[in-house]
Every structure is written in C-alpha cells, then in structure tokens.
Design a protein around this motif. Sequence first.
Motif: not given
Length: 245
Positions: A96, A101, A117, A119
Amino acid sequence: MSSDFYETSPALAQYLILHYGPVEWQLPSSACSPESADFPVRCVQEGFRWEELPPHPTALELGCAVGRSCFEFSRRCRRVVGLDLSQTFLQSARLLQKTGSIRCPIPLEGDQLVEREFSVPAGVCPERIEFRVGDALSSLFEECFDLVLSANLLDRVPDPTALLDRLPALLHPGGQLLLTSPFSWLPEHTPRDHWLLPGSQRVDSLLLPHFTLLRRWDLSLVLREHPRKFQWCLPEVTLWRRNED
Ligand SMILES: C[S@@+](CC[C@H](N)C(=O)[O-])C[C@H]1O[C@@H](n2cnc3c(N)ncnc32)[C@H](O)[C@@H]1O
C-alpha cells in the motif's frame, strides 16, 4: 484464535476492510451506526491532543497491522514507525505504501471469495513511514517518540505487563500515549497468570507512576468476518501524557 491467526488470509481480509474498506463494507448498515466505522482513523484524528504537541512530531505504532493509523499519522508527523509481528500484514502495508493500493480476496459465503481493491486515502505522506516486522516486547528503538499508539495489542501479547513497562522509555517527556484495549484475555495469546484483571485498573496502576491520565473513553469497532457476521468490540481508550523524569 491461535497466535498465528494474524498471518492468515481471513485475518488479512478482516483488517484490510477495517482499515481501508468503505463504510458499507465495514458495517451492516441495518444494525450499526456509521460512528463505529474507521477505528484506526479515529484513534489518530480524535485520540490525541494535537494542539499540545510540537509542530512536526514523531510517532510510533505498536501492533500497526495493515497500517492505516500510520498513514493517518503521516499527514501531521515528520516520521512514523509502524511495528507488527505479522509478516503478512506488513507485506500488505508496504505494498500500500509503495503502490497506493492492493487487491485482496474477501469472504462472501462458504468458500466463496470476491476480490476487492483497497487504497490509501488522499493527502497522506507514505515516504514518512517505516514499517518494521518485530515484536513489541523486545524490538529495540534508537529514538524516543512524541506519540505512541498501541491499539488492541495489550491482550494479544504473552506478557502485557512487560509491554506497559517499556512504554515510558519510548516517549519524550510531554509525549502522548494512546492505549486501547477490549481486555479480551485469551490463553492462546496470554498465559492465564499474566492476564491483567481488572484490565482498566491494572493498566492505571502500572502507567500512573510515569504518566498523567488525560482522558478515558470507549471507542467501538466492527470486524467483518463475512457479509452476515461481524464482531462488535468496545475497546477502552486512555490518553496519557509522559511525565518529566
Ligand atoms: C487485535 S490486532 C489490532 C491491530 C490494529 N492495532 C487495530 O486496532 O486495528 C493485534 C495486532 O497486533 C499484532 N501483534 C500481536 N502480537 C504482537 C507483538 N508481540 N508485537 C507486535 N505486534 C504484535 C498482530 O499481528 C495484529 O496486527
């Protein structure tokens, strides 16, 4: 829950949802108020008395899991160290940090999974963060910090007294410690003779010689196991100021 639970895929999915998931993934909207969302964000934004700290403080998080509070610290801190024992969690935190992400399968029903996903939010400064794999009871730090966060770690270590004993040395005088715990003592994490009972009073007696208690409150969080099963927890939160020596 075994002590290597935090290396497993279900744990990774739970903590990615808790730390980075949109509110509608974190909470069953029919049963929970949105106030229980974003626990790691609320610890950092609402937990500390930022106005009483130096302008560009340094921060340490013990048991940072997949790292959301560290990203929140990075908005205001010049340096942030996030420590966790789980290689799996820190691998995700570092991905990350590097790419912004990560994709991860999350449980639906039975053995069905769906990839989602996650982020990092806008406005954070990933380059200020150092994620370290290590044991909160024994890792050495070459520096003291202005802020220390230990969220829901106390009842996951084999020796909670040892964790509390080392906190004064990690903070500058005037620095702030935010400690949260649901005091969910379990023998698989902490041998019975090391449980602190009652948790709140035992923590006070161990910290009070070195810290001033600034505030005590409850901060709820919800861990999603699958879309129809959630763990609602009510950790006690205490904010402490490190006394002068
Ligand atoms: C209950 S989770 C809390 C995670 C995070 N602070 C939060 O509130 O979302 C406990 C975390 O502590 C980590 N942990 C357990 N024992 C540890 C130890 N001895 N040193 C560092 N981290 C540890 C686990 O890997 C896990 O990430």
